[in-house]
Write an enzyme that holds these catalytic residues in place. Structure first.
Site, PDB file in Angstrom:
ATOM      1  N   THR A 273       0.825  -1.204   0.000  1.00 37.06           N
ATOM      2  CA  THR A 273       0.000   0.000   0.000  1.00 37.06           C
ATOM      3  C   THR A 273       0.857   1.250   0.000  1.00 37.06           C
ATOM      4  O   THR A 273       0.612   2.192  -0.751  1.00 37.06           O
ATOM      5  CB  THR A 273      -0.945  -0.007   1.216  1.00 37.06           C
ATOM      6  OG1 THR A 273      -1.804  -1.152   1.134  1.00 37.06           O
ATOM      7  CG2 THR A 273      -1.797   1.255   1.249  1.00 37.06           C
TER       8      THR A 273
ATOM      9  N   LEU B   5      -7.885   0.660   7.806  1.00 34.18           N
ATOM     10  CA  LEU B   5      -7.274  -0.076   8.920  1.00 34.18           C
ATOM     11  C   LEU B   5      -7.643   0.564  10.252  1.00 34.18           C
ATOM     12  O   LEU B   5      -7.988  -0.135  11.209  1.00 34.18           O
ATOM     13  CB  LEU B   5      -5.754  -0.143   8.751  1.00 34.18           C
ATOM     14  CG  LEU B   5      -5.270  -0.873   7.507  1.00 34.18           C
ATOM     15  CD1 LEU B   5      -3.745  -0.912   7.475  1.00 34.18           C
ATOM     16  CD2 LEU B   5      -5.823  -2.290   7.450  1.00 34.18           C
TER      17      LEU B   5
ATOM     18  N   THR C   8       1.927  -0.345  13.838  1.00 32.23           N
ATOM     19  CA  THR C   8       1.982  -1.383  12.807  1.00 32.23           C
ATOM     20  C   THR C   8       1.942  -0.744  11.418  1.00 32.23           C
ATOM     21  O   THR C   8       1.589  -1.399  10.438  1.00 32.23           O
ATOM     22  CB  THR C   8       0.808  -2.368  12.953  1.00 32.23           C
ATOM     23  OG1 THR C   8      -0.430  -1.639  12.940  1.00 32.23           O
ATOM     24  CG2 THR C   8       0.911  -3.167  14.238  1.00 32.23           C
ATOM     25  N   ALA C   9       2.323   0.536  11.330  1.00 34.62           N
ATOM     26  CA  ALA C   9       2.235   1.280  10.067  1.00 34.62           C
ATOM     27  C   ALA C   9       3.612   1.482   9.454  1.00 34.62           C
ATOM     28  O   ALA C   9       4.048   0.685   8.616  1.00 34.62           O
ATOM     29  CB  ALA C   9       1.532   2.616  10.311  1.00 34.62           C
ATOM     30  N   ARG C  10       4.322   2.512   9.852  1.00 30.99           N
ATOM     31  CA  ARG C  10       5.666   2.813   9.366  1.00 30.99           C
ATOM     32  C   ARG C  10       6.529   3.283  10.534  1.00 30.99           C
ATOM     33  O   ARG C  10       6.085   4.048  11.384  1.00 30.99           O
ATOM     34  CB  ARG C  10       5.637   3.898   8.281  1.00 30.99           C
ATOM     35  CG  ARG C  10       5.099   3.439   6.940  1.00 30.99           C
ATOM     36  CD  ARG C  10       6.074   2.493   6.238  1.00 30.99           C
ATOM     37  NE  ARG C  10       5.636   2.126   4.896  1.00 30.99           N
ATOM     38  CZ  ARG C  10       4.884   1.072   4.617  1.00 30.99           C
ATOM     39  NH1 ARG C  10       4.457   0.296   5.614  1.00 30.99           N
ATOM     40  NH2 ARG C  10       4.550   0.792   3.373  1.00 30.99           N
TER      41      ARG C  10
ATOM     42  N   ASP D  99       5.761  -3.132  15.090  1.00 29.49           N
ATOM     43  CA  ASP D  99       6.016  -4.094  14.021  1.00 29.49           C
ATOM     44  C   ASP D  99       6.939  -3.504  12.969  1.00 29.49           C
ATOM     45  O   ASP D  99       7.247  -4.164  11.982  1.00 29.49           O
ATOM     46  CB  ASP D  99       4.680  -4.513  13.376  1.00 29.49           C
ATOM     47  CG  ASP D  99       4.853  -5.599  12.328  1.00 29.49           C
ATOM     48  OD1 ASP D  99       5.432  -6.651  12.653  1.00 29.49           O
ATOM     49  OD2 ASP D  99       4.412  -5.388  11.179  1.00 29.49           O
TER      50      ASP D  99
ATOM     51  N   GLU E 102      14.832  -0.708   7.953  1.00 25.00           N
ATOM     52  CA  GLU E 102      14.557  -2.144   8.068  1.00 25.00           C
ATOM     53  C   GLU E 102      15.432  -2.952   7.119  1.00 25.00           C
ATOM     54  O   GLU E 102      15.558  -2.583   5.943  1.00 25.00           O
ATOM     55  CB  GLU E 102      13.073  -2.408   7.796  1.00 25.00           C
ATOM     56  CG  GLU E 102      12.176  -1.797   8.844  1.00 25.00           C
ATOM     57  CD  GLU E 102      10.686  -1.903   8.526  1.00 25.00           C
ATOM     58  OE1 GLU E 102       9.874  -1.719   9.447  1.00 25.00           O
ATOM     59  OE2 GLU E 102      10.338  -2.159   7.356  1.00 25.00           O
TER      60      GLU E 102
ATOM     61  N   HIS F  14       8.039  -6.585  11.019  1.00 29.28           N
ATOM     62  CA  HIS F  14       7.215  -6.063   9.924  1.00 29.28           C
ATOM     63  C   HIS F  14       6.386  -7.184   9.280  1.00 29.28           C
ATOM     64  O   HIS F  14       6.406  -7.376   8.062  1.00 29.28           O
ATOM     65  CB  HIS F  14       8.081  -5.372   8.866  1.00 29.28           C
ATOM     66  CG  HIS F  14       7.321  -4.359   8.067  1.00 29.28           C
ATOM     67  ND1 HIS F  14       7.867  -3.181   7.627  1.00 29.28           N
ATOM     68  CD2 HIS F  14       6.029  -4.348   7.610  1.00 29.28           C
ATOM     69  CE1 HIS F  14       6.964  -2.489   6.936  1.00 29.28           C
ATOM     70  NE2 HIS F  14       5.841  -3.178   6.916  1.00 29.28           N
ATOM     71  N   VAL F  15       5.662  -7.904  10.119  1.00 31.43           N
ATOM     72  CA  VAL F  15       4.852  -9.026   9.636  1.00 31.43           C
ATOM     73  C   VAL F  15       3.361  -8.850   9.922  1.00 31.43           C
ATOM     74  O   VAL F  15       2.583  -9.776   9.690  1.00 31.43           O
ATOM     75  CB  VAL F  15       5.341 -10.368  10.233  1.00 31.43           C
ATOM     76  CG1 VAL F  15       6.704 -10.739   9.680  1.00 31.43           C
ATOM     77  CG2 VAL F  15       5.367 -10.324  11.766  1.00 31.43           C
ATOM     78  N   ALA F  16       2.954  -7.671  10.405  1.00 32.60           N
ATOM     79  CA  ALA F  16       1.529  -7.470  10.688  1.00 32.60           C
ATOM     80  C   ALA F  16       0.681  -7.682   9.443  1.00 32.60           C
ATOM     81  O   ALA F  16      -0.461  -8.138   9.525  1.00 32.60           O
ATOM     82  CB  ALA F  16       1.294  -6.069  11.259  1.00 32.60           C
ATOM     83  N   TRP F  17       1.211  -7.363   8.281  1.00 31.06           N
ATOM     84  CA  TRP F  17       0.486  -7.448   7.015  1.00 31.06           C
ATOM     85  C   TRP F  17       0.468  -8.857   6.441  1.00 31.06           C
ATOM     86  O   TRP F  17      -0.238  -9.113   5.461  1.00 31.06           O
ATOM     87  CB  TRP F  17       1.166  -6.529   5.991  1.00 31.06           C
ATOM     88  CG  TRP F  17       2.557  -6.995   5.640  1.00 31.06           C
ATOM     89  CD1 TRP F  17       3.685  -6.801   6.371  1.00 31.06           C
ATOM     90  CD2 TRP F  17       2.943  -7.771   4.507  1.00 31.06           C
ATOM     91  NE1 TRP F  17       4.762  -7.401   5.760  1.00 31.06           N
ATOM     92  CE2 TRP F  17       4.334  -8.002   4.615  1.00 31.06           C
ATOM     93  CE3 TRP F  17       2.253  -8.288   3.405  1.00 31.06           C
ATOM     94  CZ2 TRP F  17       5.055  -8.727   3.673  1.00 31.06           C
ATOM     95  CZ3 TRP F  17       2.974  -9.011   2.463  1.00 31.06           C
ATOM     96  CH2 TRP F  17       4.360  -9.225   2.608  1.00 31.06           C
TER      97      TRP F  17
END
Length: 321
Positions: A74, A158, A232-234, A258, A263, A285-288
């Site tokens: 996204t 979200l 859990t965004a950026r 997250d 990264e 960074h696995v929330a998605w």
């Protein structure tokens, strides 16, 4: 024939199927791409797929055949969209695929911290249960979600879903008015009020020049109820050094992240240094990344590419049409 190059296929799990586009094409997949490999790999490509590989003006200006950048995510901050507009390159992204996975991960972090699961697990492994001499012990506070005030920064799909789940838990969701802006309507609670009255603050905003480091020491010092901070965004939305300072000073009660500003994070990243604390949970960074969400993303990615080639583009962030 359309030449399609996926620059970082390894950003999708190997079990996720990526279907072949339904038009004459050549699809080339690279697990990852370094900056010095970009020009060679994209030479002659009409469509580039990237998740996190940066595409700068300097690179784009040397790719005369490129017509579409299909972002497999996204967020599109990895692409110089102003340069794309100048060069006639369209950019599309993925939307709506994470409507379940990101909010569920958000609440996994909230529940773990609100109920001190990490701290209790550490105590159990250290033998504290046996030492207690009874059926339970109380070394860490436990708080219900019901009745807690949930400050939500970001009112997109979200943020809206997080609010729905919060209501199901009996929480009181509040959407923060955009920082520095007033008069945004009844959906919003003033920014300062959200900071002052929230028990939990969760971030669901895009990363832009306006939102970078939107939570820093002035904001942490305004948080009167010592909330949990969830992101859990950026990573760049929160000043990481300030976050750790806020933890040290007791201005906030914990952090569930997250994402980090860079990264993967270096070992001396502030969040990495804090990750061993029982009131900090850091995930990679696995929330998605539920299998269901990743497959939805992969299918939509190919839909976007097929629709562009057919002349009916979808999910354009910038369109050259």
């Amino acid at each position: 024939m359309q030449r399609i190059v996926f620059l970082d296929r390894a950003t999708l799990a190997p079990q996720i199927a990526l279907r072949e586009p339904r038009f004459d094409h050549q699809l080339i997949e690279h697990d990852r791409t370094a900056p010095d490999q970009l020009l060679k790999r994209l030479a002659g490509a009409s469509i580039a797929i990237t998740n996190k590989v940066p595409l700068t003006k300097e690179i784009l200006a040397q790719l005369p055949d490129l017509k579409l950048i299909a972002v497999a995510a996204t967020g599109t901050d990895c692409v110089d969209k102003a340069a794309c507009q100048q060069l006639g390159i369209s950019v599309c992204n993925i939307r709506g695929y994470a409507i379940n996975t990101v909010p569920e991960h958000t609440f996994a972090l909230i529940l773990a911290l609100r109920r001190n699961l990490v701290a209790y697990r550490n105590d159990v492994l250290a033998g504290e249960w046996q030492k207690s001499g009874q059926f339970c012990f109380f070394t860490h506070a436990i708080h219900d979600l019901a009745g807690a005030r949930l400050g939500i920064i970001g009112e997109g799909v979200l943020g809206q879903r997080v609010a729905e789940i919060g209501k199901a838990f009996g929480m009181l969701p509040m959407f923060a008015a955009h920082k520095g802006r007033e008069g945004l309507g009844p959906l919003y609670t003033p920014w300062d009020d959200v900071l002052a009255t929230s028990d939990i603050i969760t971030v669901h905003s895009p990363l832009t020049s306006q939102t970078r480091n939107m939570l820093a020491m002035p904001e942490f010092r305004a948080m009167k109820r010592k909330p949990l901070i969830i992101n859990t965004a950026r990573g760049g939305l929160v000043d990481e050094d300030a976050l750790v300072q806020a933890l040290d000073e007791g201005l906030i009660s914990g952090a569930g992240f997250d994402v980090t500003a860079s990264e993967p994070p270096t070992e001396d990243n502030p969040l990495m240094r804090a990750a061993g604390r029982p009131n900090v949970v850091l995930t990679p960074h696995v929330a998605w990344a539920s299998d269901e969400a990743q497959q939805c993303l992969a299918d939509q990615l190919m839909d976007n590419i097929e629709n562009f080639v057919s002349g009916a583009p979808t999910h354009l962030v910038h369109g050259a049409y």
